[in-house]
Design a protein around this motif. Structure first.
Motif, PDB file in Angstrom:
ATOM      1  N   SER A  96      24.196  -6.810  17.533  1.00 40.69           N
ATOM      2  CA  SER A  96      23.347  -7.734  18.302  1.00 40.69           C
ATOM      3  C   SER A  96      23.731  -7.716  19.776  1.00 40.69           C
ATOM      4  N   ASP A 149      16.057  -7.613  16.116  1.00 35.96           N
ATOM      5  CA  ASP A 149      17.340  -7.977  15.505  1.00 35.96           C
ATOM      6  C   ASP A 149      17.069  -8.622  14.154  1.00 35.96           C
ATOM      7  N   GLU A 150      17.346  -7.895  13.119  1.00 35.69           N
ATOM      8  CA  GLU A 150      17.157  -8.364  11.740  1.00 35.69           C
ATOM      9  C   GLU A 150      15.780  -9.000  11.521  1.00 35.69           C
TER      10      GLU A 150
HETATM   11 MG   LIG Z   1      23.839  -9.548  14.615  1.00 40.32          MG
END
Ligand SMILES: [Mg+2]
Ligand SMILES: Nc1ncnc2c1ncn2[C@@H]1O[C@H](COP(=O)(O)OP(=O)(O)OP(=O)(O)O)[C@@H](O)[C@H]1O
Length: 250
Positions: A50, A171-172
Motif C-alpha cells: 500500500s 488497493d485491494e
Molecule cells: Mg495494504
C-alpha cells in the motif's frame, strides 16, 4: 498489434527506499510498469504494497529514489503539481470513499465539475456511460447508504475512472466482496486494459491475480523478490512464493 514485450514504460521506479522509524519498508525498489498492462503487487501483510501504491501519486514520499511518470520525477513535487498527476493517475480507495450526502450521479459528476468544462448534458451522458461500465446505470439517483458495500465499491471505481486516467491504482479492490461484485470489478479492470489503461493492483486474492494480471511483482523484505508473468509466478519453484500462493505464510 503491439507485442507486450515491446510496450513502452509508463512508470519507472528507481531505488525507492522508505523507512518508518526503524522499520525499513522499501530497500531500493526498481520497477518498470508497462503502458497498458495489469500488474499486481503481491506479498505478505506489511511488505509495503500500500505504501508503494500511495507513493505513485505522492500520498507517500520515499526517503530516496525516483518515480518517473511521463518523464517527470513525481517524488517531491508540490501539491499543485501532484493534482495534475492525480488527474492522469487515479487511486481507487478501498471502501469507495463516496460523499454520503450526494447521490451516485453527483458523486460521479464531482470530478467532472471540478476538472472539466463539460455541459450538464455532457456530464449526464458521461456519468451514465461510466456507471454502465460497472453495471450500475440504474442507480443514478440513489445515495451511497442505499447501496450494498459491493455496489459502493463499484461506484467508487466508476468515480475514479471517470476522468479517463492513464493509470489506475487499486488497493485491494475486491477484498471482502462476494463473487458477483468481485467479478464486476475484475471485468472493469479488464475492460479498461482494452481501452489502453494501465492498472497497478494490490490484492491478496489469488484468483484475481491469476485471472487478470499480465505480470506479478512479489514483494518481500523491502525488495521485489520476483517479477514475471502471472503464469511464471504461479509456477515458480521459489518455496517462499509457493508457500504464499498456497496460503501457508500469510
Ligand atoms: Mg495494504
Ligand atoms: N504512516 C505510517 N506510519 C508508520 N508506519 C507505517 C505507516 N504506513 C505504513 N507503515 C508501516 O509500513 C509497513 C508497510 O505497510 P503497508 O500498509 O504498505 O503494508 P501492506 O503490504 O499494504 O500490508 P497489508 O497486506 O496488510 O495491507 C507496515 O509495517 C506498516 O505498519
Amino acid at each position: 498489434m503491439v507485442k507486450r514485450s515491446e510496450q513502452s514504460t509508463i512508470l519507472q521506479l528507481r531505488g525507492i527506499k522508505k523507512k518508518f522509524g526503524d522499520k525499513l519498508v522499501h530497500n531500493g525498489i526498481d520497477l518498470d510498469v508497462r503502458r497498458g498492462e495489469i500488474i499486481t503487487l503481491m506479498g505478505g501483510s506489511g511488505t509495503g504494497k500500500s505504501v508503494l501504491l500511495r507513493s505513485l501519486i505522492g500520498l507517500e514520499k520515499p526517503d530516496e529514489g525516483h518515480i518517473y511518470f511521463g518523464g517527470q520525477d513525481i517524488v517531491g513535487l508540490s501539491e499543485s503539481k501532484l493534482v495534475e498527476v492525480r488527474k492522469r493517475v487515479a487511486y481507487v480507495f478501498q471502501y469507495g470513499a463516496l460523499f454520503d450526502s450526494l447521490t451516485v450521479k453527483e458523486n460521479l459528476a464531482y470530478p467532472l465539475r471540478a476538472h472539466t468544462q463539460m455541459t450538464e448534458k455532457e456530464i449526464h451522458e458521461k456519468v451514465i456511460s461510466t456507471l454502465t461500465k460497472v453495471g450500475l446505470e440504474h442507480s443514478l439517483d440513489l445515495y451511497p447508504s442505499d447501496l450494498s458495500g459491493g455496489m459502493q465499491r463499484r461506484v467508487g471505481v466508476a468515480r475514479s475512472i471517470i476522468l479517463e486516467p492513464e493509470v489506475i491504482l487499486y488497493d485491494e479492490p475486491t477484498t471482502g466482496l462476494d463473487p458477483y461484485n468481485t467479478k464486476q470489478i475484475l471485468k472493469v479492470i479488464l475492460q479498461l486494459r482494452d481501452l489502453g489503461a494501465t492498472s497497478v493492483l494490490v490484492t491478496h486474492d489469488m484468483h484475481a491475480i491469476f485471472s487478470v494480471a499480465d505480470r506479478v511483482a512479489f514483494l518481500k523484505d523491502g525488495n521485489i523478490r520476483a517479477l514475471g508473468t502471472s503464469k511464471e509466478i504461479n509456477e515458480t519453484d521459489d518455496p517462499v512464493i509457493q508457500g504464499f500462493i498456497q496460503g501457508e505464510s500469510w
